[in-house]
Motif scaffolding. Structure first.
Motif, PDB file in Angstrom:
ATOM      1  N   PRO A  28       0.988  -1.319  -0.003  1.00 41.24           N
ATOM      2  CA  PRO A  28      -0.034  -0.139   0.056  1.00 41.24           C
ATOM      3  C   PRO A  28       0.831   1.051  -0.077  1.00 41.24           C
ATOM      4  O   PRO A  28       1.753   1.467   0.712  1.00 41.24           O
ATOM      5  N   GLY A  29       0.684   2.239  -0.800  1.00 39.22           N
ATOM      6  CA  GLY A  29       1.383   3.322  -0.988  1.00 39.22           C
ATOM      7  C   GLY A  29       2.519   3.336  -1.737  1.00 39.22           C
ATOM      8  O   GLY A  29       3.307   4.155  -1.917  1.00 39.22           O
ATOM      9  N   GLN A  30       2.980   2.104  -2.189  1.00 37.19           N
ATOM     10  CA  GLN A  30       4.315   1.762  -2.658  1.00 37.19           C
ATOM     11  C   GLN A  30       4.328   1.648  -4.290  1.00 37.19           C
ATOM     12  O   GLN A  30       2.892   1.446  -4.715  1.00 37.19           O
ATOM     13  N   GLY A  73       1.167  -0.255  -5.850  1.00 35.22           N
ATOM     14  CA  GLY A  73       0.356  -0.905  -4.798  1.00 35.22           C
ATOM     15  C   GLY A  73      -1.055  -0.042  -4.713  1.00 35.22           C
ATOM     16  O   GLY A  73      -1.361   0.816  -5.371  1.00 35.22           O
ATOM     17  N   PRO A  74      -1.843  -0.907  -3.665  1.00 35.76           N
ATOM     18  CA  PRO A  74      -3.059  -0.204  -3.296  1.00 35.76           C
ATOM     19  C   PRO A  74      -2.819   1.503  -2.903  1.00 35.76           C
ATOM     20  O   PRO A  74      -1.841   1.772  -2.433  1.00 35.76           O
ATOM     21  N   ASP A  75      -3.880   2.277  -3.214  1.00 31.89           N
ATOM     22  CA  ASP A  75      -3.843   3.436  -2.719  1.00 31.89           C
ATOM     23  C   ASP A  75      -2.799   4.597  -3.316  1.00 31.89           C
ATOM     24  O   ASP A  75      -2.541   5.636  -2.576  1.00 31.89           O
ATOM     25  N   VAL A  76      -2.236   4.147  -4.243  1.00 30.12           N
ATOM     26  CA  VAL A  76      -1.086   5.237  -5.194  1.00 30.12           C
ATOM     27  C   VAL A  76      -1.869   6.028  -6.042  1.00 30.12           C
ATOM     28  O   VAL A  76      -2.552   5.512  -6.900  1.00 30.12           O
ATOM     29  N   THR A  77      -1.690   7.340  -5.732  1.00 31.36           N
ATOM     30  CA  THR A  77      -2.403   8.349  -6.663  1.00 31.36           C
ATOM     31  C   THR A  77      -1.355   9.030  -7.250  1.00 31.36           C
ATOM     32  O   THR A  77      -1.552   9.852  -8.269  1.00 31.36           O
ATOM     33  N   GLU A  78      -0.084   9.211  -6.925  1.00 26.36           N
ATOM     34  CA  GLU A  78       1.011  10.104  -7.283  1.00 26.36           C
ATOM     35  C   GLU A  78       1.432   9.741  -8.685  1.00 26.36           C
ATOM     36  O   GLU A  78       1.734  10.721  -9.605  1.00 26.36           O
ATOM     37  N   VAL A  79       1.747   8.467  -8.984  1.00 26.50           N
ATOM     38  CA  VAL A  79       2.033   8.125 -10.196  1.00 26.50           C
ATOM     39  C   VAL A  79       1.381   6.701 -10.668  1.00 26.50           C
ATOM     40  O   VAL A  79       0.430   6.340 -10.203  1.00 26.50           O
ATOM     41  N   ALA A  80       1.634   6.538 -12.182  1.00 27.69           N
ATOM     42  CA  ALA A  80       1.198   5.467 -12.795  1.00 27.69           C
ATOM     43  C   ALA A  80       1.815   4.672 -13.318  1.00 27.69           C
ATOM     44  O   ALA A  80       3.187   4.980 -13.678  1.00 27.69           O
ATOM     45  N   ALA A 102       5.599   5.802  -3.226  1.00 25.90           N
ATOM     46  CA  ALA A 102       5.265   6.667  -4.119  1.00 25.90           C
ATOM     47  C   ALA A 102       5.163   8.014  -3.875  1.00 25.90           C
ATOM     48  O   ALA A 102       5.319   8.975  -4.932  1.00 25.90           O
ATOM     49  N   ALA A 103       5.081   8.588  -2.801  1.00 27.98           N
ATOM     50  CA  ALA A 103       4.946   9.847  -2.399  1.00 27.98           C
ATOM     51  C   ALA A 103       6.507  10.659  -2.536  1.00 27.98           C
ATOM     52  O   ALA A 103       6.457  11.782  -2.637  1.00 27.98           O
ATOM     53  N   ARG A 104       7.299   9.758  -2.582  1.00 29.41           N
ATOM     54  CA  ARG A 104       8.710  10.298  -2.639  1.00 29.41           C
ATOM     55  C   ARG A 104       9.199  10.184  -4.101  1.00 29.41           C
ATOM     56  O   ARG A 104      10.364  10.834  -4.436  1.00 29.41           O
ATOM     57  N   LEU A 105       8.251   9.938  -5.159  1.00 24.60           N
ATOM     58  CA  LEU A 105       8.699   9.980  -6.624  1.00 24.60           C
ATOM     59  C   LEU A 105       8.396  11.417  -7.220  1.00 24.60           C
ATOM     60  O   LEU A 105       7.147  11.762  -7.044  1.00 24.60           O
ATOM     61  N   VAL A 106       9.289  11.790  -8.405  1.00 30.13           N
ATOM     62  CA  VAL A 106       8.938  12.960  -8.768  1.00 30.13           C
ATOM     63  C   VAL A 106       8.774  12.434 -10.302  1.00 30.13           C
ATOM     64  O   VAL A 106       9.647  12.108 -10.830  1.00 30.13           O
TER      65      VAL A 106
END
Length: 324
Positions: A28-30, A73-80, A102-106
């Motif tokens: 989740p979140g990854q 993973g689940p709940d990722v919105t920052e990247v696709a 995922a929140a650390r990815l630019v």
């Protein structure tokens, strides 16, 4: 399975082992990223030799890379899946593929290629926070920047020049002096051949610099305090020559009521808005040509020990890149 560099015991470059590691689905979140280019930084050396404490041993070192999102993973919105991305200061980049928040990815703009991204995420975002937020330099200032031909130095000195700042850089060889001149330094001092304290006072007519930036540490720290004007700022952000000895803070008053900070990039990109703002500032100056990126060497990931030897011998210029 995929391959990565793994450290099973702390020590010299020889502890960097190229071996198979298990793959796991992102949680989740990854996001899972397949790396295309990986940056090499002195902080990697600090974790490898134990100067900085790794969360656990064994571990995969490395703090900077670019690549492509393979899965989320689940709940990722920052990247696709399929996005080109880069990141900094998330340990574990010396790998073909890895999971990370995922929140650390630019997301990478189309006009920033993967090698460039891997060369600038840690070093370039460091230049941004050092100049604009830790050092708060302004037009007309004169600053001192040690290791001006290093990965951070080449980027920061160009950026500082663009801001209207006069840069005095220090280097250890004639070749590095040439690079420093070509990348923003108005004055360059080879500290092996002459006293940088004496030259700084000559250049500034005895006043000293507004801000000094020192990533060298042990061999430069005390003398650098003598280069700073009254009520000026010392930014100590590394220790490539060894840890700075303990300091009696009354020395700061004796030297002219100096300010001292020991910052780290992680404190300046701790939230996603801070991360994205810092990265976008960096992309803007690279895109516009204000900051030109020098990649000094490209190596296979399996040969990262050679890159560490160069770093520790201070034989490198610009950025070094690893490719899986």
């Amino acid at each position: 399975m995929s391959k990565a560099i793994v450290v099973h015991e702390l020590g010299g470059p020889e502890v960097l082992k190229w071996e198979e590691v298990p793959d796991a689905a992102p949680g989740p979140g990854q996001a899972r990223v397949r790396h295309t280019a990986i940056g090499v930084n002195f902080v990697d050396v600090y974790f490898r030799n134990g100067t900085y404490k790794a969360p656990a041993v064994p571990f995969v070192p490395g703090h900077e890379a670019a690549g492509v999102v393979e899965a989320i993973g689940p709940d990722v919105t920052e990247v696709a899946v399929g996005d080109r991305v880069a990141y900094s200061f998330v340990q574990g980049s010396y790998a073909e593929t890895r999971n990370l928040p995922a929140a650390r990815l630019v997301p990478l703009p189309d006009d920033i290629d993967d090698r460039t991204a891997a060369a600038i995420m840690l070093k370039g975002m460091s230049a941004q926070y050092l100049l604009l937020r830790a050092g708060r330099v302004k037009r007309g200032d004169t600053i001192l920047f040690h290791a001006a031909a290093g990965g951070v130095g080449l980027l920061a000195c160009q950026w500082a020049k663009h801001l209207g700042v006069s840069v005095i850089g220090t280097v250890s060889t004639p070749e590095k002096a040439r690079l420093a001149f070509e990348h923003g330094c108005e004055h360059v001092i080879n500290y092996v051949k002459e006293s940088f304290v004496h030259r700084v006072h000559e250049i500034t007519h005895g006043e000293g610099v507004a801000v000094a930036f020192d990533s060298v540490g042990k061999i430069t720290f005390r003398a650098t305090l003598d280069c700073i004007r009254a009520r000026g700022l010392m930014v100590s952000f590394g220790q490539s020559s060894g840890l700075v000895p303990p300091l009696d803070i009354t020395l700061l008053s004796i030297k002219g009521s100096l300010y001292l900070t020991r910052p780290t990039l992680a404190s300046y990109i701790g939230t996603r808005p801070e991360l994205l703002e810092t990265a976008n500032d960096l992309f803007d100056v690279v895109r516009s040509g204000v900051v030109k990126v020098k990649i000094g060497r490209v190596l296979p990931l399996a040969e990262v020990a050679d890159a560490h030897r160069d770093l520790e011998a201070r034989n490198s210029t610009g950025s070094m890149i690893l490719e899986p």
